[in-house]
Motif scaffolding. Structure first.
Motif, PDB file in Angstrom:
ATOM      1  N   ASP A  22       0.832  -1.202   0.000  1.00 42.34           N
ATOM      2  CA  ASP A  22       0.000   0.000   0.000  1.00 42.34           C
ATOM      3  C   ASP A  22       0.869   1.254   0.000  1.00 42.34           C
ATOM      4  O   ASP A  22       1.748   1.410   0.858  1.00 42.34           O
ATOM      5  CB  ASP A  22      -0.874   0.028   1.265  1.00 42.34           C
ATOM      6  N   GLN A  23       0.607   2.182  -0.926  1.00 40.18           N
ATOM      7  CA  GLN A  23       1.357   3.433  -0.953  1.00 40.18           C
ATOM      8  C   GLN A  23       0.723   4.410  -1.931  1.00 40.18           C
ATOM      9  O   GLN A  23      -0.100   4.035  -2.767  1.00 40.18           O
ATOM     10  CB  GLN A  23       2.810   3.200  -1.341  1.00 40.18           C
ATOM     11  N   PHE A  24       1.129   5.657  -1.785  1.00 41.43           N
ATOM     12  CA  PHE A  24       0.721   6.725  -2.700  1.00 41.43           C
ATOM     13  C   PHE A  24       1.969   7.505  -3.083  1.00 41.43           C
ATOM     14  O   PHE A  24       2.716   7.969  -2.216  1.00 41.43           O
ATOM     15  CB  PHE A  24      -0.296   7.653  -2.030  1.00 41.43           C
ATOM     16  N   ASN A  25       2.225   7.618  -4.374  1.00 39.78           N
ATOM     17  CA  ASN A  25       3.392   8.340  -4.873  1.00 39.78           C
ATOM     18  C   ASN A  25       2.945   9.463  -5.803  1.00 39.78           C
ATOM     19  O   ASN A  25       2.068   9.265  -6.645  1.00 39.78           O
ATOM     20  CB  ASN A  25       4.329   7.410  -5.651  1.00 39.78           C
ATOM     21  N   ALA A  26       3.568  10.610  -5.658  1.00 39.93           N
ATOM     22  CA  ALA A  26       3.253  11.758  -6.514  1.00 39.93           C
ATOM     23  C   ALA A  26       4.548  12.353  -7.056  1.00 39.93           C
ATOM     24  O   ALA A  26       5.500  12.590  -6.293  1.00 39.93           O
ATOM     25  CB  ALA A  26       2.484  12.815  -5.733  1.00 39.93           C
ATOM     26  N   LYS A  27       4.575  12.577  -8.354  1.00 44.91           N
ATOM     27  CA  LYS A  27       5.699  13.259  -8.993  1.00 44.91           C
ATOM     28  C   LYS A  27       5.160  14.413  -9.830  1.00 44.91           C
ATOM     29  O   LYS A  27       4.267  14.210 -10.662  1.00 44.91           O
ATOM     30  CB  LYS A  27       6.495  12.307  -9.874  1.00 44.91           C
ATOM     31  N   LEU A  28       5.688  15.602  -9.598  1.00 43.07           N
ATOM     32  CA  LEU A  28       5.294  16.786 -10.346  1.00 43.07           C
ATOM     33  C   LEU A  28       6.555  17.487 -10.827  1.00 43.07           C
ATOM     34  O   LEU A  28       7.538  17.601 -10.088  1.00 43.07           O
ATOM     35  CB  LEU A  28       4.475  17.747  -9.480  1.00 43.07           C
ATOM     36  N   GLY A  29       6.520  17.928 -12.052  1.00 43.05           N
ATOM     37  CA  GLY A  29       7.668  18.635 -12.587  1.00 43.05           C
ATOM     38  C   GLY A  29       7.262  19.581 -13.695  1.00 43.05           C
ATOM     39  O   GLY A  29       6.246  19.361 -14.371  1.00 43.05           O
ATOM     40  N   GLY A  30       8.045  20.629 -13.873  1.00 36.66           N
ATOM     41  CA  GLY A  30       7.723  21.565 -14.936  1.00 36.66           C
ATOM     42  C   GLY A  30       8.839  22.542 -15.190  1.00 36.66           C
ATOM     43  O   GLY A  30       9.783  22.670 -14.400  1.00 36.66           O
ATOM     44  N   ASN A  31       8.730  23.229 -16.324  1.00 40.57           N
ATOM     45  CA  ASN A  31       9.694  24.265 -16.648  1.00 40.57           C
ATOM     46  C   ASN A  31       9.028  25.329 -17.514  1.00 40.57           C
ATOM     47  O   ASN A  31       8.066  25.051 -18.246  1.00 40.57           O
ATOM     48  CB  ASN A  31      10.933  23.689 -17.343  1.00 40.57           C
ATOM     49  N   LEU A  32       9.550  26.520 -17.417  1.00 40.74           N
ATOM     50  CA  LEU A  32       9.129  27.663 -18.229  1.00 40.74           C
ATOM     51  C   LEU A  32      10.387  28.267 -18.829  1.00 40.74           C
ATOM     52  O   LEU A  32      11.305  28.655 -18.093  1.00 40.74           O
ATOM     53  CB  LEU A  32       8.397  28.698 -17.365  1.00 40.74           C
ATOM     54  N   THR A  33      10.447  28.332 -20.168  1.00 42.78           N
ATOM     55  CA  THR A  33      11.677  28.708 -20.857  1.00 42.78           C
ATOM     56  C   THR A  33      11.468  29.931 -21.736  1.00 42.78           C
ATOM     57  O   THR A  33      10.471  30.027 -22.456  1.00 42.78           O
ATOM     58  CB  THR A  33      12.179  27.531 -21.728  1.00 42.78           C
ATOM     59  N   ARG A  34      12.424  30.844 -21.658  1.00 35.00           N
ATOM     60  CA  ARG A  34      12.481  32.003 -22.549  1.00 35.00           C
ATOM     61  C   ARG A  34      13.712  31.861 -23.420  1.00 35.00           C
ATOM     62  O   ARG A  34      14.840  31.790 -22.935  1.00 35.00           O
ATOM     63  CB  ARG A  34      12.551  33.298 -21.748  1.00 35.00           C
ATOM     64  N   SER A  35      13.496  31.776 -24.744  1.00 33.25           N
ATOM     65  CA  SER A  35      14.593  31.571 -25.688  1.00 33.25           C
ATOM     66  C   SER A  35      15.083  32.893 -26.264  1.00 33.25           C
ATOM     67  O   SER A  35      14.312  33.835 -26.460  1.00 33.25           O
ATOM     68  CB  SER A  35      14.136  30.658 -26.832  1.00 33.25           C
ATOM     69  N   PHE A  36      16.386  32.915 -26.541  1.00 33.83           N
ATOM     70  CA  PHE A  36      17.032  34.047 -27.203  1.00 33.83           C
ATOM     71  C   PHE A  36      17.858  33.509 -28.371  1.00 33.83           C
ATOM     72  O   PHE A  36      18.049  32.301 -28.503  1.00 33.83           O
ATOM     73  CB  PHE A  36      17.938  34.814 -26.226  1.00 33.83           C
ATOM     74  N   ASP A  37      18.371  34.404 -29.192  1.00 32.48           N
ATOM     75  CA  ASP A  37      19.196  33.963 -30.317  1.00 32.48           C
ATOM     76  C   ASP A  37      20.453  33.251 -29.846  1.00 32.48           C
ATOM     77  O   ASP A  37      20.931  32.323 -30.506  1.00 32.48           O
ATOM     78  CB  ASP A  37      19.587  35.166 -31.186  1.00 32.48           C
ATOM     79  N   THR A  38      20.987  33.666 -28.693  1.00 26.54           N
ATOM     80  CA  THR A  38      22.264  33.124 -28.221  1.00 26.54           C
ATOM     81  C   THR A  38      22.111  32.087 -27.115  1.00 26.54           C
ATOM     82  O   THR A  38      23.114  31.525 -26.667  1.00 26.54           O
ATOM     83  CB  THR A  38      23.157  34.261 -27.714  1.00 26.54           C
ATOM     84  N   GLY A  39      20.877  31.855 -26.635  1.00 20.83           N
ATOM     85  CA  GLY A  39      20.726  30.908 -25.538  1.00 20.83           C
ATOM     86  C   GLY A  39      19.313  30.905 -24.981  1.00 20.83           C
ATOM     87  O   GLY A  39      18.344  31.187 -25.684  1.00 20.83           O
TER      88      GLY A  39
END
Length: 425
Positions: free
Chosen positions: A163-180
């Motif tokens: 018996d168990q309960f597992n939770a995984k949450l993940g995320g990202n927010l990205t701002r791109s530029f010409d150089t990176g």
């Protein structure tokens, strides 16, 4: 806490959210993918115990070299709602029933609920994923009767059936530029083990543990689609107390990272980040333990496609984690290498090698120290029966080693053979 109390509100929430979105979306924007799967096999060491003398005072230990046939059946429904490049929603629910012919104590039903949200608009992109797992199994833990206690690294396969309960949450927010790019990241991993605790000799107690981290990363392109990356993350790990004794290794962390990601060449995809963790532990550690110290951290993945028929993947992670057995932490190292070859549209085969290390020698009293190694080899063959049905055969060989003397309960050998079928509708 009962499984039903977790499952019902999660399913109600998922159904309500899906219904609300569907009501406002054109029918054509939805796609649904039901899947049925089944697997039958033989496990020659269900409890990961080789034969050795029993400790005195152990009552009803799990048997040595206990083999059993098993059956796994599952039904899954995946749904995708794609409005535009800026918004894509993925929902999935699956239930899997696992039954052992010889040991009803190992029977369990797993409920999986997944949610993904992502998209891109101009220079901005985002991706968030949530995975929830509820295991409806035995609420008592196994009793291991040999010196050394639980199998190597806690006997994760046996623990996973409880018996168990597992939770995984993940995320990202990205701002791109010409150089990176600049990227905000966050992750949560929480495990709620719902088995009863006991002070009986050999009983495997499991304590709740969790980790969250948030941070910022920046990358600069050194060539097209390949960047040097640096970042910093902050977070916290929590470990519950065991049997009323206020001893745990809960800590806060600051993580400094450098690495690379992207494609250094057309047939190779890389992502490597590593650096030191600066840790500060709670007051409930063992007497004499240095509450402020550092640990190493590494996450790496690579995919190499030398030709269309071959794919080689590598993943590795090396980090400090809290023991599910309570009252200590350990350096957890895992690496996996897999090769897949496609012969034609109908046949493919794969080979994989996996190594795991659990080293608690710097984080617990001498009598409880562990330095466990687990080696795994997997060979598989897949046959496509049309475009929607797959039949596969898999053979796994696993063995463990404990360099710490007189701990035979941690060492085992393990064969697992199975055949499965999967149908997508």
């Amino acid at each position: 806490m009962s499984t039903a109390r977790f499952v019902r509100p999660l399913l109600v929430f998922a159904a309500a959210a899906t219904g609300a979105i569907a009501a406002s979306a054109p029918p054509s924007s939805w796609s649904f993918h039901p899947t049925l799967a089944g697997r039958v096999g033989y496990d020659d060491n269900v409890f990961l115990q080789d034969r050795s003398p029993l400790l005195p005072g152990v009552v009803s230990p799990v048997p040595d070299r206990a083999g059993s046939w098993f059956v796994r059946t599952s039904a899954t429904l995946d749904a995708t709602w794609k409005v535009s490049p800026a918004l894509r929603l993925d929902l999935g629910y699956g239930a899997e029933l696992v039954r052992y012919d010889e040991f009803s104590s190992e029977n369990h039903t797993d409920h999986h609920l997944d949610l993904g949200l992502g998209g891109r608009s101009g220079a901005w992109s985002y991706q968030f994923k949530t995975s929830l797992l509820v295991v409806d199994g035995e609420d008592t833990s196994p009793v291991f009767g040999h010196a050394g206690g639980t199998p190597a690294i806690g006997g994760a396969d046996v623990r996973a059936r409880r018996d168990q309960f597992n939770a995984k949450l993940g995320g990202n927010l990205t701002r791109s530029f010409d150089t990176g790019f600049v990227r905000a990241v966050g992750n949560v991993n929480a495990q709620d083990f719902q088995t009863k605790h006991s002070a009986a000799t050999g009983y495997a107690n499991y304590v709740d543990r969790s980790e969250w981290t948030v941070g910022l990363e920046g990358g600069r392109y050194v060539r097209k689609d390949f960047a040097v990356v640096a970042g910093v993350r902050a977070g916290e790990q929590k470990q519950a107390d065991l049997l009323g004794l206020a001893r745990n290794y809960s800590n806060t962390l600051t993580r400094f990272l450098v690495g690379v990601e992207g494609r250094p060449r057309s047939d190779l995809q890389l992502a490597i980040l590593g650096g030191p963790d600066l840790r500060h532990y709670s007051r409930d550690v063992a007497a004499g333990f240095n509450r402020t110290q550092s640990a190493r951290y590494l996450e790496a993945s690579a995919t190499w496609t030398p030709r269309a028929a071959d794919t080689v993947t590598f993943t590795a992670k090396d980090y400090l984690w809290l023991s599910s057995g309570g009252r200590c932490a350990y350096q957890n190292t895992a690496a996996n290498l897999k090769w897949k070859h496609t012969f034609n549209a109908d046949w493919s085969a794969s080979l994989a090698a996996d190594t795991q290390v659990g080293d608690s020698r710097d984080y617990t009293v001498t009598a409880s120290q562990r330095f466990d190694w687990i080696y795994t080899g997997v060979a598989g063959v897949t046959r496509n029966l049309g475009t929607k049905t797959k039949l596969d055969l898999e053979l796994t060989r696993e063995w463990s080693d404990s360099p710490i003397d007189a701990k035979p309960g941690r060492e085992y050998t393990h064969w697992l053979a199975s055949v499965g079928v999967r149908r997508v509708f």
